[in-house]
Design an enzyme around this catalytic site. Structure first.
Site, PDB file in Angstrom:
ATOM      1  N   VAL A  39      44.546  40.096  49.650  1.00  0.00           N
ATOM      2  CA  VAL A  39      43.446  40.097  48.688  1.00  0.00           C
ATOM      3  C   VAL A  39      44.085  40.018  47.305  1.00  0.00           C
ATOM      4  CG1 VAL A  39      41.567  41.491  47.721  1.00  0.00           C
ATOM      5  CG2 VAL A  39      41.915  41.406  50.199  1.00  0.00           C
ATOM      6  N   ASP A  40      43.800  38.923  46.582  1.00  0.00           N
ATOM      7  CA  ASP A  40      44.432  38.721  45.279  1.00  0.00           C
ATOM      8  C   ASP A  40      43.506  39.150  44.135  1.00  0.00           C
ATOM      9  OD1 ASP A  40      42.570  36.663  44.959  1.00  0.00           O
ATOM     10  OD2 ASP A  40      44.011  35.088  45.405  1.00  0.00           O
ATOM     11  N   SER A  41      43.948  38.914  42.919  1.00  0.00           N
ATOM     12  CA  SER A  41      43.190  39.375  41.750  1.00  0.00           C
ATOM     13  C   SER A  41      41.828  38.689  41.641  1.00  0.00           C
ATOM     14  CB  SER A  41      43.998  39.174  40.473  1.00  0.00           C
ATOM     15  OG  SER A  41      44.336  37.815  40.311  1.00  0.00           O
ATOM     16  N   ASP A  43      40.011  37.744  44.196  1.00  0.00           N
ATOM     17  CA  ASP A  43      39.205  38.426  45.208  1.00  0.00           C
ATOM     18  C   ASP A  43      38.732  39.784  44.686  1.00  0.00           C
ATOM     19  OD1 ASP A  43      39.590  36.355  47.075  1.00  0.00           O
ATOM     20  OD2 ASP A  43      41.393  37.304  47.874  1.00  0.00           O
ATOM     21  N   LEU A  44      39.618  40.496  43.994  1.00  0.00           N
ATOM     22  CA  LEU A  44      39.242  41.791  43.435  1.00  0.00           C
ATOM     23  C   LEU A  44      38.171  41.643  42.351  1.00  0.00           C
ATOM     24  CD1 LEU A  44      42.669  43.651  43.295  1.00  0.00           C
ATOM     25  CD2 LEU A  44      40.764  44.064  44.857  1.00  0.00           C
TER      26      LEU A  44
END
Length: 82
Positions: A39-41, A43-44
């Site tokens: 989960v990358d930035s 996605d966050l």
């Protein structure tokens, strides 16, 4: 938004949102890091929008930078929603 937000409600919304982003339900647990879940930035940022829509809790860039695990995110959201 419900008057009282429970930990179970937050967990359900966060887990459902994360499953939409890629991880499977079995991969999700409090100690799972966003890195291991891939989960990358971006996605966050999407998760932050879901949280704001559901609970009225706004997660800023500084907040997102500090959370490393699913449990960190849940704890922060629950604390802010209370």
């Amino acid at each position: 938004m419900p008057a009282t937000v429970t930990a179970e409600q937050v967990e359900t919304v966060v887990y459902d949102a994360l499953v939409e982003l890629g991880p499977t339900r079995d991969q999700l647990h409090r100690d799972a890091s966003f890195e291991e879940l891939d989960v990358d930035s971006l996605d966050l940022a999407e998760l932050s929008q879901v949280v704001e829509e559901n609970f009225g809790v706004r997660l800023k860039g500084d907040d997102v930078a500090k959370i490393k695990t699913v449990g960190d995110a849940l704890d922060l959201i629950i604390a802010r929603a209370a």
